[in-house]
Design a protein around this motif. Structure first.
Motif, short mmCIF file in Angstrom:
data_model
loop_
_atom_site.label_atom_id
_atom_site.label_comp_id
_atom_site.label_asym_id
_atom_site.label_seq_id
_atom_site.Cartn_x
_atom_site.Cartn_y
_atom_site.Cartn_z
N LEU A 75 18.73 1.38 -2.82
CA LEU A 75 18.82 1.86 -3.82
C LEU A 75 20.33 2.29 -3.49
CD1 LEU A 75 16.03 4.87 -4.24
CD2 LEU A 75 17.03 2.80 -5.84
N ILE A 76 21.09 2.32 -1.71
CA ILE A 76 21.89 3.29 -1.54
C ILE A 76 22.71 1.59 -1.42
CG2 ILE A 76 23.10 3.67 0.66
CD1 ILE A 76 20.96 5.71 1.40
N HIS A 77 22.30 0.03 -1.41
CA HIS A 77 23.37 -0.67 -1.28
C HIS A 77 22.77 -1.14 -2.57
CE1 HIS A 77 24.27 -4.84 -0.33
NE2 HIS A 77 23.58 -4.97 -1.22
N ARG A 78 22.47 -0.86 -3.86
CA ARG A 78 22.54 -0.75 -5.22
C ARG A 78 23.09 -0.32 -5.39
NH1 ARG A 78 17.50 -4.57 -6.35
NH2 ARG A 78 17.68 -6.01 -5.03
N HIS A 79 23.83 1.01 -5.63
CA HIS A 79 24.34 1.88 -5.90
C HIS A 79 25.73 2.29 -5.40
CE1 HIS A 79 20.25 2.21 -7.98
NE2 HIS A 79 20.97 3.40 -9.36
N PRO A 80 26.59 1.36 -5.20
CA PRO A 80 27.49 2.23 -4.72
C PRO A 80 28.74 2.59 -5.04
CG PRO A 80 27.76 -0.24 -5.85
CD PRO A 80 26.05 0.13 -5.25
N GLY A 106 -1.90 -1.70 6.30
CA GLY A 106 -0.68 -2.29 6.33
C GLY A 106 -0.21 -2.09 7.99
N SER A 107 -0.75 0.01 7.88
CA SER A 107 -0.79 0.30 9.20
C SER A 107 -1.04 -0.28 10.47
CB SER A 107 -0.25 1.90 9.21
OG SER A 107 -1.19 2.19 8.91
N GLU A 108 -2.35 -0.67 9.98
CA GLU A 108 -4.05 -0.92 10.73
C GLU A 108 -3.30 -2.58 11.45
OE1 GLU A 108 -7.12 1.69 8.34
OE2 GLU A 108 -6.70 -0.17 7.86
N THR A 109 -2.12 -3.30 10.24
CA THR A 109 -2.01 -4.60 10.99
C THR A 109 -0.77 -5.11 11.19
OG1 THR A 109 -1.56 -4.71 9.06
CG2 THR A 109 -3.77 -5.66 8.98
N ASN A 110 -0.63 -3.82 11.82
CA ASN A 110 0.89 -3.49 12.57
C ASN A 110 2.07 -3.96 11.38
OD1 ASN A 110 0.00 -1.71 14.69
ND2 ASN A 110 -1.07 -3.54 15.31
N ASP A 111 1.96 -4.54 10.40
CA ASP A 111 2.78 -5.16 9.53
C ASP A 111 4.29 -3.68 9.15
OD1 ASP A 111 2.43 -7.96 9.59
OD2 ASP A 111 0.70 -6.92 8.67
N PHE A 112 3.45 -2.64 8.46
CA PHE A 112 4.51 -1.68 8.24
C PHE A 112 3.58 -0.19 7.45
CE2 PHE A 112 2.58 -3.60 4.47
CZ PHE A 112 2.38 -2.96 3.34
N ASP A 113 3.76 1.19 7.52
CA ASP A 113 3.55 1.87 7.21
C ASP A 113 4.14 2.81 5.93
OD1 ASP A 113 5.91 3.40 8.57
OD2 ASP A 113 4.54 3.86 10.05
N ILE A 114 4.08 3.76 5.63
CA ILE A 114 4.17 4.60 3.84
C ILE A 114 6.03 4.88 5.22
CG2 ILE A 114 3.70 7.18 5.27
CD1 ILE A 114 3.46 5.69 1.23
N ALA A 115 6.47 5.08 6.22
CA ALA A 115 7.94 5.38 6.62
C ALA A 115 8.60 3.88 6.07
CB ALA A 115 8.10 5.90 8.08
N ASP A 116 8.17 2.93 5.84
CA ASP A 116 8.34 1.77 6.47
C ASP A 116 8.88 1.20 5.08
OD1 ASP A 116 8.51 1.18 9.34
OD2 ASP A 116 7.01 0.29 9.21
N VAL A 117 8.17 1.51 4.01
CA VAL A 117 7.76 1.53 2.90
C VAL A 117 9.04 2.74 2.14
CG1 VAL A 117 7.06 1.82 0.30
CG2 VAL A 117 5.63 0.89 2.31
N CYS A 118 9.30 3.97 2.40
CA CYS A 118 9.65 4.81 1.99
C CYS A 118 11.60 4.14 3.17
CB CYS A 118 10.08 5.90 2.61
SG CYS A 118 8.23 6.71 1.78
N ASN A 119 11.09 4.31 3.77
CA ASN A 119 13.00 3.54 4.48
C ASN A 119 13.10 2.36 3.27
OD1 ASN A 119 13.23 5.53 6.32
ND2 ASN A 119 12.01 4.48 7.21
N GLU A 120 12.73 1.41 3.41
CA GLU A 120 13.15 0.51 2.33
C GLU A 120 13.78 0.56 1.31
OE1 GLU A 120 13.17 -4.06 2.90
OE2 GLU A 120 12.51 -2.83 4.11
N ILE A 121 13.20 1.56 0.43
CA ILE A 121 13.72 1.14 -1.37
C ILE A 121 14.55 2.48 -1.02
CG2 ILE A 121 12.11 3.72 -1.40
CD1 ILE A 121 13.25 0.93 -4.14
N CYS A 122 14.81 3.27 0.37
CA CYS A 122 15.89 3.64 0.25
C CYS A 122 17.41 3.80 0.71
CB CYS A 122 16.11 5.19 1.59
SG CYS A 122 14.75 6.57 1.43
N GLU A 123 17.59 2.24 1.49
CA GLU A 123 18.24 1.02 1.82
C GLU A 123 18.54 0.70 0.34
OE1 GLU A 123 19.99 1.24 4.53
OE2 GLU A 123 18.80 2.85 5.35
#
Length: 257
Positions: free
Chosen positions: A96-101, A77-94
């Motif tokens: 989890l935070i949203h789904r656990h009010p 994903g990073s080679e096509t400039n779509d996403f990298d591992i940081a984006d993957v981690c941040n996406e799931i973090c956000e």
């Protein structure tokens, strides 16, 4: 156990190795998300086997294989400039935070069931039109049925008591028997599906995972049948040349082991 710093260094090491492999290894350079997909599914099943066997050392290895695939997809994903591992981690973090009010907000919950109900309500607020959108189309039918039932339970569509579900199982069995006696193959298949669906529902009320239960039976059958094969081999007699009565002797021995 390792410190958080050691864990982060180990993850960084994996990322660096992935960079090397993608640059220098002919096989790794050639892979795409599409070519990796079936391998990822295979690794997931291997992890499932290790968990069912309660082989924690194997669980550790299979988790590593799955983690490699996640890093691999992220690298592509990073080679096509779509996403990298940081984006993957941040996406799931956000998410989890949203789904656990009840953890990151001011929502109060009394038990696990309310957590699951809130989870489904939040998903609908995020724009999903159906609570069933989250059920992957490519899931095996048995697992899919279980997930469907679990999802609709989250919005209150469920039986109230286990005996009601068991009554439904009995009803579906009777309907299947009617079609068996009528000899209508298409309707038999339909009613058989209803029986399986209702049995999976009943398993949920008994706190039994139907996939695990069936796989447990599969493993038990394999072990007993292979015992039968070994005994037949010891006699120098192929199974196809044995009578059912002869095979039953060894089968019953296997059941006692």
């Amino acid at each position: 156990m390792n410190s958080k710093l050691t864990q982060l260094k180990a993850f960084e090491r994996l990322l660096n190795i992935m960079d090397d492999l993608r640059e220098k290894c002919p096989w790794d350079k050639k892979q795409t998300m599409q070519s990796l997909r079936h391998l990822t599914i295979e690794e997931t099943y291997e992890l499932g086997d290790a968990i069912l066997d309660n082989d924690l050392n194997e669980v550790k290895k299979e988790l590593g294989d799955l983690l490699l695939h996640i890093v691999f997809y992220s690298k592509i994903g990073s080679e096509t400039n779509d996403f990298d591992i940081a984006d993957v981690c941040n996406e799931i973090c956000e998410k989890l935070i949203h789904r656990h009010p009840h953890i990151y907000g001011d929502v109060l919950v009394k038990d696990e069931e309310e957590v699951k109900q809130n989870w489904e309500k939040l998903k609908l607020k995020e724009g999903k039109k159906s609570v069933l959108e989250g059920v992957p189309k490519s899931l095996p039918a048995l697992v899919k049925a279980s997930r469907i039932q679990d999802k609709v339970k989250g919005v209150g569509f469920d039986w109230e008591e286990p005996h009601q579900v068991w009554d439904k199982v009995q009803e579906e069995l009777q309907e299947l028997q009617v079609e068996v006696e009528a000899g209508n193959q298409d309707k038999m298949e339909s009613e058989f599906g209803d029986v399986l669906f209702s049995m999976i529902n009943y398993a949920r009320f008994l706190n039994i995972n139907p996939e695990d239960a069936l796989e447990r039976t599969n493993k038990k059958f394999i072990k007993r049948f292979q015992y039968l094969e070994s005994k037949a081999g010891g006699l120098g007699k192929p199974l196809m040349d044995m009578t059912l009565a002869e095979m039953d002797v060894f089968w019953n021995e296997a059941k006692k082991l």
